[in-house]
Design a protein around this motif. Structure first.
Motif, PDB file in Angstrom:
ATOM      1  N   TYR A 101       0.830  -1.203   0.000  1.00 47.97           N
ATOM      2  CA  TYR A 101       0.000   0.000   0.000  1.00 47.97           C
ATOM      3  C   TYR A 101       0.863   1.251   0.000  1.00 47.97           C
ATOM      4  N   SER A 102       0.472   2.206  -0.806  1.00 47.94           N
ATOM      5  CA  SER A 102       1.092   3.528  -0.752  1.00 47.94           C
ATOM      6  C   SER A 102       0.369   4.335   0.330  1.00 47.94           C
ATOM      7  N   THR A 103       0.931   5.467   0.665  1.00 48.02           N
ATOM      8  CA  THR A 103       0.267   6.350   1.631  1.00 48.02           C
ATOM      9  C   THR A 103      -1.106   6.750   1.115  1.00 48.02           C
ATOM     10  N   LYS A 104      -1.197   6.992  -0.166  1.00 48.47           N
ATOM     11  CA  LYS A 104      -2.470   7.358  -0.784  1.00 48.47           C
ATOM     12  C   LYS A 104      -3.493   6.225  -0.642  1.00 48.47           C
ATOM     13  N   ASP A 105      -3.055   4.977  -0.833  1.00 48.80           N
ATOM     14  CA  ASP A 105      -3.940   3.822  -0.661  1.00 48.80           C
ATOM     15  C   ASP A 105      -4.459   3.741   0.772  1.00 48.80           C
ATOM     16  N   ILE A 106      -3.553   3.908   1.729  1.00 45.67           N
ATOM     17  CA  ILE A 106      -3.924   3.803   3.143  1.00 45.67           C
ATOM     18  C   ILE A 106      -4.984   4.840   3.491  1.00 45.67           C
ATOM     19  N   VAL A 107      -4.775   6.070   3.063  1.00 44.95           N
ATOM     20  CA  VAL A 107      -5.747   7.133   3.332  1.00 44.95           C
ATOM     21  C   VAL A 107      -7.085   6.796   2.675  1.00 44.95           C
ATOM     22  N   LYS A 108      -7.058   6.302   1.456  1.00 43.69           N
ATOM     23  CA  LYS A 108      -8.290   5.939   0.742  1.00 43.69           C
ATOM     24  C   LYS A 108      -9.036   4.827   1.478  1.00 43.69           C
ATOM     25  N   TYR A 109      -8.326   3.798   1.910  1.00 42.34           N
ATOM     26  CA  TYR A 109      -8.961   2.655   2.571  1.00 42.34           C
ATOM     27  C   TYR A 109      -9.493   3.010   3.960  1.00 42.34           C
ATOM     28  N   VAL A 110      -8.733   3.794   4.713  1.00 41.91           N
ATOM     29  CA  VAL A 110      -9.213   4.175   6.040  1.00 41.91           C
ATOM     30  C   VAL A 110     -10.417   5.111   5.913  1.00 41.91           C
ATOM     31  N   ASN A 111     -10.433   5.947   4.890  1.00 45.18           N
ATOM     32  CA  ASN A 111     -11.601   6.797   4.645  1.00 45.18           C
ATOM     33  C   ASN A 111     -12.828   5.968   4.293  1.00 45.18           C
ATOM     34  N   LYS A 112     -12.652   4.887   3.524  1.00 45.55           N
ATOM     35  CA  LYS A 112     -13.779   4.004   3.204  1.00 45.55           C
ATOM     36  C   LYS A 112     -14.342   3.382   4.474  1.00 45.55           C
ATOM     37  N   ALA A 113     -13.445   2.915   5.355  1.00 45.61           N
ATOM     38  CA  ALA A 113     -13.891   2.321   6.615  1.00 45.61           C
ATOM     39  C   ALA A 113     -14.611   3.360   7.473  1.00 45.61           C
ATOM     40  N   LEU A 114     -14.092   4.571   7.517  1.00 42.18           N
ATOM     41  CA  LEU A 114     -14.728   5.627   8.291  1.00 42.18           C
ATOM     42  C   LEU A 114     -16.095   5.993   7.726  1.00 42.18           C
ATOM     43  N   GLU A 115     -16.229   6.025   6.420  1.00 42.28           N
ATOM     44  CA  GLU A 115     -17.535   6.305   5.804  1.00 42.28           C
ATOM     45  C   GLU A 115     -18.567   5.278   6.245  1.00 42.28           C
ATOM     46  N   ILE A 116     -18.190   4.014   6.272  1.00 41.53           N
ATOM     47  CA  ILE A 116     -19.097   2.946   6.719  1.00 41.53           C
ATOM     48  C   ILE A 116     -19.484   3.171   8.176  1.00 41.53           C
ATOM     49  N   SER A 117     -18.498   3.478   9.015  1.00 42.20           N
ATOM     50  CA  SER A 117     -18.774   3.724  10.428  1.00 42.20           C
ATOM     51  C   SER A 117     -19.683   4.924  10.626  1.00 42.20           C
ATOM     52  N   LYS A 118     -19.464   5.978   9.857  1.00 38.17           N
ATOM     53  CA  LYS A 118     -20.300   7.172   9.988  1.00 38.17           C
ATOM     54  C   LYS A 118     -21.733   6.878   9.561  1.00 38.17           C
ATOM     55  N   GLU A 119     -21.927   6.054   8.547  1.00 36.72           N
ATOM     56  CA  GLU A 119     -23.275   5.698   8.109  1.00 36.72           C
ATOM     57  C   GLU A 119     -24.001   4.897   9.177  1.00 36.72           C
ATOM     58  N   LYS A 120     -23.285   3.991   9.827  1.00 35.81           N
ATOM     59  CA  LYS A 120     -23.883   3.172  10.880  1.00 35.81           C
ATOM     60  C   LYS A 120     -24.001   3.954  12.182  1.00 35.81           C
ATOM     61  N   THR A 121     -23.195   4.953  12.357  1.00 33.52           N
ATOM     62  CA  THR A 121     -23.065   5.798  13.548  1.00 33.52           C
ATOM     63  C   THR A 121     -22.587   5.021  14.767  1.00 33.52           C
ATOM     64  N   ASN A 122     -21.647   5.642  15.454  1.00 38.22           N
ATOM     65  CA  ASN A 122     -21.139   5.127  16.729  1.00 38.22           C
ATOM     66  C   ASN A 122     -20.643   3.683  16.606  1.00 38.22           C
ATOM     67  N   THR A 123     -19.777   3.436  15.652  1.00 37.06           N
ATOM     68  CA  THR A 123     -19.281   2.065  15.437  1.00 37.06           C
ATOM     69  C   THR A 123     -17.836   2.097  14.946  1.00 37.06           C
ATOM     70  N   VAL A 124     -17.232   0.914  14.913  1.00 38.56           N
ATOM     71  CA  VAL A 124     -15.866   0.742  14.412  1.00 38.56           C
ATOM     72  C   VAL A 124     -15.937  -0.130  13.169  1.00 38.56           C
ATOM     73  N   SER A 125     -15.294   0.299  12.083  1.00 38.20           N
ATOM     74  CA  SER A 125     -15.234  -0.503  10.854  1.00 38.20           C
ATOM     75  C   SER A 125     -13.781  -0.671  10.433  1.00 38.20           C
ATOM     76  N   VAL A 126     -13.506  -1.830   9.843  1.00 36.86           N
ATOM     77  CA  VAL A 126     -12.143  -2.157   9.403  1.00 36.86           C
ATOM     78  C   VAL A 126     -12.144  -2.395   7.906  1.00 36.86           C
ATOM     79  N   TYR A 127     -11.204  -1.784   7.213  1.00 39.17           N
ATOM     80  CA  TYR A 127     -10.985  -2.077   5.802  1.00 39.17           C
ATOM     81  C   TYR A 127      -9.773  -2.996   5.749  1.00 39.17           C
ATOM     82  N   SER A 128      -9.995  -4.212   5.234  1.00 36.51           N
ATOM     83  CA  SER A 128      -8.860  -5.148   5.115  1.00 36.51           C
ATOM     84  C   SER A 128      -8.934  -5.913   3.809  1.00 36.51           C
TER      85      SER A 128
END
Length: 72
Positions: A45-72
């Motif tokens: 993973y490049s730094t750009k990939d990491i930021v993209k993937y963690v943002n995807k996980a955060l988007e999922i968590s924000k949609e569900k609200t008050n949760t933890v999501s993992v991109y793997s």
């Protein structure tokens, strides 16, 4: 330095700790919650990939609200 499951459990403990506390401002009580996105790292993973993937996980968590999501 943690695998995805360990990281999720760690983040969940933090999320629970924050949610269990109250914030008092001017005699008003506020409860705070957080959503957390984490990404399992891969050496390819490049730094750009990491930021993209963690943002995807955060988007999922924000949609569900008050949760933890993992991109793997």
């Amino acid at each position: 330095g943690k695998n995805a499951q360990s990281a999720k459990l760690w983040a969940e403990r933090i999320r629970n700790k924050i949610a269990s506390e109250s914030l008092y401002i001017a005699d008003k009580r506020y409860n705070i919650t957080v959503s957390i996105g984490i990404c399992e790292l891969d050496s390819s993973y490049s730094t750009k990939d990491i930021v993209k993937y963690v943002n995807k996980a955060l988007e999922i968590s924000k949609e569900k609200t008050n949760t933890v999501s993992v991109y793997s």
